[in-house]
Structures are given as structure tokens and as C-alpha cells.
Design a protein around this motif. Structure first.
Motif, PDB file in Angstrom:
ATOM      1  N   LYS A 111       0.823  -1.212   0.000  1.00 32.08           N
ATOM      2  CA  LYS A 111       0.000   0.000   0.000  1.00 32.08           C
ATOM      3  C   LYS A 111       0.856   1.261   0.000  1.00 32.08           C
ATOM      4  CE  LYS A 111      -4.348  -1.850   1.666  1.00 32.08           C
ATOM      5  NZ  LYS A 111      -5.439  -1.788   2.615  1.00 32.08           N
ATOM      6  N   VAL A 163       1.938   1.818  -3.642  1.00 29.63           N
ATOM      7  CA  VAL A 163       0.909   2.399  -4.533  1.00 29.63           C
ATOM      8  C   VAL A 163       0.411   3.761  -4.042  1.00 29.63           C
ATOM      9  CG1 VAL A 163       0.092   0.219  -5.458  1.00 29.63           C
ATOM     10  CG2 VAL A 163      -0.993   1.146  -3.418  1.00 29.63           C
ATOM     11  N   LEU A 183      -1.229   4.394  -1.098  1.00 30.11           N
ATOM     12  CA  LEU A 183      -2.365   4.407  -0.172  1.00 30.11           C
ATOM     13  C   LEU A 183      -1.901   4.754   1.238  1.00 30.11           C
ATOM     14  CD1 LEU A 183      -4.474   1.345  -1.386  1.00 30.11           C
ATOM     15  CD2 LEU A 183      -5.094   3.748  -1.560  1.00 30.11           C
ATOM     16  N   PHE A 223      -0.940  15.494  -6.000  1.00 27.60           N
ATOM     17  CA  PHE A 223      -2.108  14.692  -6.357  1.00 27.60           C
ATOM     18  C   PHE A 223      -2.253  14.536  -7.869  1.00 27.60           C
ATOM     19  CE2 PHE A 223      -6.664  14.407  -7.404  1.00 27.60           C
ATOM     20  CZ  PHE A 223      -6.976  13.226  -6.751  1.00 27.60           C
ATOM     21  N   ARG A 224      -2.111  15.645  -8.600  1.00 29.76           N
ATOM     22  CA  ARG A 224      -2.316  15.601 -10.061  1.00 29.76           C
ATOM     23  C   ARG A 224      -1.268  14.749 -10.774  1.00 29.76           C
ATOM     24  NH1 ARG A 224      -6.290  18.678 -11.891  1.00 29.76           N
ATOM     25  NH2 ARG A 224      -7.040  20.305 -10.506  1.00 29.76           N
ATOM     26  N   LYS A 237      -1.873  11.206 -10.099  1.00 31.24           N
ATOM     27  CA  LYS A 237      -3.041  10.713 -10.838  1.00 31.24           C
ATOM     28  C   LYS A 237      -2.608  10.189 -12.206  1.00 31.24           C
ATOM     29  CE  LYS A 237      -7.629  12.305 -11.920  1.00 31.24           C
ATOM     30  NZ  LYS A 237      -8.537  13.441 -11.915  1.00 31.24           N
ATOM     31  N   ARG A 296      -1.141   6.901 -11.676  1.00 29.36           N
ATOM     32  CA  ARG A 296      -2.140   5.913 -11.241  1.00 29.36           C
ATOM     33  C   ARG A 296      -2.917   5.323 -12.410  1.00 29.36           C
ATOM     34  NH1 ARG A 296      -3.514   8.376  -5.446  1.00 29.36           N
ATOM     35  NH2 ARG A 296      -2.268   6.866  -4.324  1.00 29.36           N
ATOM     36  N   MET A 300      -4.533  -2.691  -9.802  1.00 27.67           N
ATOM     37  CA  MET A 300      -4.325  -3.384  -8.525  1.00 27.67           C
ATOM     38  C   MET A 300      -5.428  -4.406  -8.279  1.00 27.67           C
ATOM     39  SD  MET A 300      -3.205  -2.006  -4.836  1.00 27.67           S
ATOM     40  CE  MET A 300      -3.105  -3.117  -3.435  1.00 27.67           C
ATOM     41  N   LEU A 331     -15.489   1.026 -15.661  1.00 26.94           N
ATOM     42  CA  LEU A 331     -15.361   2.291 -14.915  1.00 26.94           C
ATOM     43  C   LEU A 331     -14.096   3.090 -15.259  1.00 26.94           C
ATOM     44  CD1 LEU A 331     -16.535   4.192 -12.727  1.00 26.94           C
ATOM     45  CD2 LEU A 331     -15.282   2.847 -11.040  1.00 26.94           C
ATOM     46  N   PRO A 332     -12.910   2.462 -15.244  1.00 32.29           N
ATOM     47  CA  PRO A 332     -11.714   3.255 -15.607  1.00 32.29           C
ATOM     48  C   PRO A 332     -11.799   3.824 -17.022  1.00 32.29           C
ATOM     49  CG  PRO A 332     -11.078   1.158 -14.613  1.00 32.29           C
ATOM     50  CD  PRO A 332     -12.544   1.082 -14.871  1.00 32.29           C
ATOM     51  N   LEU A 333     -12.428   3.072 -17.934  1.00 29.09           N
ATOM     52  CA  LEU A 333     -12.574   3.568 -19.309  1.00 29.09           C
ATOM     53  C   LEU A 333     -13.522   4.767 -19.340  1.00 29.09           C
ATOM     54  CD1 LEU A 333     -13.017   0.145 -21.170  1.00 29.09           C
ATOM     55  CD2 LEU A 333     -10.991   1.584 -21.198  1.00 29.09           C
ATOM     56  N   LEU A 370     -14.078   6.842 -16.961  1.00 25.46           N
ATOM     57  CA  LEU A 370     -13.518   8.017 -16.280  1.00 25.46           C
ATOM     58  C   LEU A 370     -12.333   8.635 -17.018  1.00 25.46           C
ATOM     59  CD1 LEU A 370     -13.745   6.691 -12.643  1.00 25.46           C
ATOM     60  CD2 LEU A 370     -14.828   8.764 -13.465  1.00 25.46           C
ATOM     61  N   PHE A 371     -11.563   7.805 -17.678  1.00 25.20           N
ATOM     62  CA  PHE A 371     -10.299   8.338 -18.202  1.00 25.20           C
ATOM     63  C   PHE A 371     -10.127   8.268 -19.714  1.00 25.20           C
ATOM     64  CE2 PHE A 371      -9.283   6.788 -13.842  1.00 25.20           C
ATOM     65  CZ  PHE A 371      -9.233   8.049 -13.268  1.00 25.20           C
ATOM     66  N   THR A 372     -11.139   7.789 -20.418  1.00 24.64           N
ATOM     67  CA  THR A 372     -11.011   7.783 -21.883  1.00 24.64           C
ATOM     68  C   THR A 372     -12.241   8.420 -22.501  1.00 24.64           C
ATOM     69  OG1 THR A 372     -12.139   5.694 -22.335  1.00 24.64           O
ATOM     70  CG2 THR A 372      -9.820   5.539 -21.723  1.00 24.64           C
TER      71      THR A 372
END
Lengths: 247, 249
Positions: free
Chosen positions: B45, B48, B50, B70-71, B74, B77, B82, B101-103, B105-107
């Protein structure tokens, strides 16, 4: 005392994260709609049932306690309406929803915390506080005022129905009473209160869930704390808002 | 490559990680092993992000992750996948929604393309036709496979697995281990697996780090571990009756 300040500080830090810029608006829109159903629509039945009975009980109580030749019977309708608008439909409904919605939010987010679902979101680079909590706050702040309007309407109908069903008063007098001296500002006051209470319920319960630690017992404790603290904060803000908005 | 430099971490005055330095190589399965409570999960943790280390630094290739804001974190990340011990799938979402979900949010991929990618990942973990199921409807092994699918959906460069086969039967454990190993080699990623399962060590352990009471107790390969002259490590490795008999043979 120090612990209270620490809690308040952590609460505001969390709210800072919650209200930071969302990752992608379209995802949040979808989640807000989902939360409106989970938090708002699912509470319609409970709100309606409680409101109709409370409206009826207030009317009965008024009939019993205002029995006087000097007090016109229409005052019963007036008192029922004012009680529903000013206090019951915003404050009491909020307290009841604090139990239902607040415990549900705290246990949902608390379970997500202890099962590492929140960690999984963080690893993905998602602002988990904003992703999980903001849609709940927005949904509740938008939907609770609608529940308040519904509660006012149903409560007043409940009073009318009990008048018709029991002959305890003349129903037309009740209707006359609910039309007397109506101030639309009372509705505005009630809606402002319900929006503030919606924010308190969702943010306080989310806070306790978000910082839950340990096991399922802790989630249960977080849920209880969320309801207790949420209810106390609602009562404090009820006093503050009444002072600010009505006096 | 991921490098931990002199990582120290304490909780409430209790030191959990004490000056750990280790380098995890790209394209091979790096295992962190140790007894329960030795600090493996805290180390993972911390790697990564955490947990923040009290001192020391974590490097992702040439980027000092610990020093980033943070940015900047990100951005890294998005390259991290994980797999958590319990899967950590979102209970209120279907398998497809979890992986997508990752797709989302980020694509900016079109919906059809995202679905195609989800199907590909599910196919990759040999779990076709599970798209509409909820986590509560899945077995332990299926949950782990969905977690792997979600972890690889954005083509990560770094894969972290926290006890990926805990709670699984030996056969399913091997399937999950091999799947992670295949993915590591196929995509040439840096994989770090946290485990106390000696089967995993012997199956897929290319580089092994043994953590003992918060310190790095030993480092080597699976061939070397059987002949290591480290009492704590030997006690750990040969704890089971089967391992003791195998050693005697």
C-alpha cells in the motif's frame, strides 16, 4: 473537546475533497440519477405514510385541545397546515429520513471502505470522496424539497380524511382553515430547511462511513453515530434557520 | 521498474516497515512474501501511495512517486492496476460496469469500443458471458478474475496484487497465478504480488523479497529460496508438513 474539533476539521477536509472538480460530468450525471432513485424515490412511500398519519393525528389533537366556543373550528385546519409546513414536513421528515437514508449511506460507504472498494477507486486515480459522496449530496438536496412538498400535501389531506372519517369536525371548516392567511414564504422557509437538512444528512453520514475502520461491527457503529450526530446537527440547524429566516 | 528506497512506516508509534530498500524488475513477477502481520500489505500500500511513508521514497521508473502532488500521481495511477485481497469490486455495479469504470472516467472512447475492450478483458481472464452479473453472484475465483480484468483494462504498466489467491482452492489459485504471470510477460509490465502462499512462490516467483518483522529479511529467486541460509525464512518456507517432507526427499 479536542476530539470534536478534530472531527469537525476532518469533516471540512473531506468536504473540500467532495466539492473539488469532478472527473467527468457525464459519469456524475448518471450517478446523481441513480442516487435520486435510491435516496429520493425510495423514500416517497415512507414519507407519504408518516405524513398522512401525522396530518390526521394533528387534526385529532387540535380538535380535542381547541374545543372552545371562542376558537373557530377552521383554526384546526389552519393549525394543521402551519404545523405541517413549518415544522413537520421539513424537520420531522428530515429526522426520520436521517434514520433511513443516513444509516444506509453510512453503512454503504463504510462497507466500501472496509472491503477496500474505496482504495480500489483511489488506485484508479479517482477522487473517491467526490465520486461517492457528491452525487448523494446533490440528489438529496434536489429531492428532499420535493419530499417536503409531498409531505405537506399528504399531511393536509390526512387531516381532511380524518375529519371526514370520524365526524370530529365539519370537513368544510377544515378546508376553510387551510385557506386562511396563507403565507407563501412559509413554504420557502420549509424548502430551505429541507435542502439544508438533506445536505446535513448525506454529508454527515457519508463522513462517518468514509472514515470507518476495522470490521462490520465498526460499520454498524459508524452508521449509528451518523444517525445520532446527523439528528443532533439537524436540531441545531433547525434552531439557527428558524432564528435567521422567521424572526 | 519500481524502486523502494529506505521506506519506514509507523502506526501509532509502532514501526511496521523499517528501512526497506528493494527494486522490482519490469517483465517479471516480483513476490513479496512473509508471515501474516510482517508488513507485506503495508509495504504494498505504501508502494501504490495508499499509505505515505514516514521516510524514504518510491520510484516508478525515473519518477519519484513520493514527492509528487495529487495531479502528478493521478497520471501515474492511470498506469497502475491493482488486485485486492477480496477483489474490491463495486457491489452496486455489474461485472461490465466494474471493468468499464476506468474507461468511462479516463477515456473518451465510444461506448461500443469500451464494451469491446471489456469483452476482450473478460475473454483474457477466461470469463466470458459474465457481463451482467453482480459481484454477489460470483464465486471467489470469478471475483479475482474480474478484478484482474479491471486491473488490466487500461493497459497498466504496473500491476499490484495483494494476496490474489487467498481464500481460493489450490487449483483455482494456480489458475489465477498463471494468469497474472501470463499477463506480466505478455504486456511486459512490472508486477508485484503480495503472498504467503508457497505454491505461488514455486510456480511464478521470479524475484522474491522476504519481509520479516517489518524488515527485508532476504531477497532472491525461487531456486535460491530452497537453499537460503536464513532461519526465519526457512521456518516460513518449510512451515507446512508437505514442504518439510519435500525437503527431506
Amino acid at each position: 473537546m479536542l476530539r470534536i474539533f478534530e472531527l469537525i476539521g476532518r469533516y471540512f477536509i473531506l468536504m473540500g475533497k467532495v466539492f473539488s472538480r469532478p472527473e467527468k460530468a457525464v459519469i456524475y450525471r448518471r450517478r446523481i440519477l441513480y442516487e435520486m432513485e435510491a435516496i429520493g424515490l425510495d423514500s416517497v412511500g415512507l414519507t407519504a405514510i408518516i405524513s398522512i398519519f401525522i396530518g390526521a393525528v394533528i387534526t385529532l389533537q387540535m380538535c380535542i385541545n381547541l374545543e372552545s366556543p371562542f376558537v373557530p373550528e377552521s383554526m384546526i385546519g389552519y393549525a394543521t397546515r402551519e404545523t405541517m409546513i413549518l415544522e413537520f414536513s421539513s424537520t420531522v421528515v428530515a429526522l426520520i429520513l436521517s434514520g433511513k437514508v443516513g444509516s444506509s449511506i453510512a453503512s454503504e460507504i463504510g462497507t466500501m471502505r472496509i472491503t477496500e472498494q474505496i482504495d480500489a477507486l483511489e488506485i484508479m486515480g479517482v477522487n473517491s470522496a467526490s465520486y461517492l459522496i457528491l452525487p448523494k449530496i446533490v440528489a438529496a438536496v434536489c429531492f428532499f424539497p420535493l419530499l417536503t412538498i409531498l409531505s405537506i400535501g399528504i399531511g393536509i389531506v390526512g387531516g381532511y380524511l380524518i375529519a371526514v372519517a370520524t365526524d370530529i369536525m365539519i370537513p368544510s371548516n377544515y378546508v376553510d382553515g387551510i385557506l386562511v392567511d396563507f403565507k407563501s414564504y412559509s413554504i420557502v422557509y420549509s424548502l430551505i430547511k429541507s435542502a439544508v437538512f438533506a445536505y446535513i444528512i448525506t454529508s454527515v453520514s457519508a463522513f462517518f462511513g468514509y472514515y470507518a475502520k476495522g470490521n462490520s461491527l465498526e460499520v454498524g457503529r459508524a452508521s449509528t453515530r451518523a444517525v445520532v450526530v446527523g439528528s443532533v446537527v439537524i436540531m441545531i440547524f433547525n434552531l439557527i434557520l428558524t432564528q435567521l429566516l422567521l424572526i | 521498474m519500481i524502486r523502494a528506497e529506505h521506506i519506514t512506516k509507523s502506526f501509532d508509534g509502532r514501526t511496521v516497515l523499517d528501512d526497506i530498500s528493494v527494486e522490482f524488475r519490469t517483465g517479471c513477477t516480483n513476490l513479496i512474501i512473509g508471515r501474516s502481520g510482517s508488513g507485506k500489505t503495508v509495504l504494498l500500500k505504501t508502494l501504490v501511495g495508499l499509505h505515505e511513508p514516514d521516510s524514504g521514497a518510491v520510484w516508478y521508473d525515473d519518477r519519484n512517486f513520493t514527492a509528487l502532488g495529487f495531479r502528478e500521481r493521478k497520471a501515474i495511477r492511470k498506469d497502475i492496476g491493482m488486485i485486492f485481497q477480496g477483489g474490491a469490486l463495486l457491489d452496486s455495479s455489474t461485472v461490465e460496469e466494474n471493468i468499464k469504470l476506468p474507461l468511462d472516467l479516463f477515456t473518451d472512447q465510444p461506448e461500443a469500443e469500451k464494451r469491446e475492450r471489456v469483452d476482450f478483458c473478460l475473454h483474457r481472464v477466461r470469463l466470458e458471458k459474465a457481463n451482467r452479473l453482480y459481484p454477489a453472484e460470483l464465486s471467489g475465483g470469478m471475483i479475482k478474475r474480474v478484478a484482474i480484468a479491471r486491473a488490466i483494462v487500461l493497459n497498466p504498466r504496473y500491476l499490484f496484487c495483494d494476496e490474489p489467491n487467498s481464500g481460493l482452492d489450490p487449483q483455482t489459485s494456480i489458475v489465477i497465478d498463471n494468469l497474472i504471470h501470463e499477463i506480466t510477460q505478455e504486456y511486459h509490465i512490472t508486477t508485484i504480488i503480495n503472498t504467503h502462499d508457497m505454491n505461488s512462490v514455486m510456480e511464478i516467483g521470479e524475484q522474491i523479497v522476504y519481509i520479516h518483522e517489518g524488515r527485508k529479511g532476504w531477497e532472491g529467486t525461487k531456486e535460491e529460496i530452497l537453499h537460503a541460509e536464513n532461519k526465519a525464512l526457512n521456518d516460513f518456507v518449510f512451515a507446512s508438513a508437505m514442504a518439510k517432507r519435500a525437503r527431506e526427499w
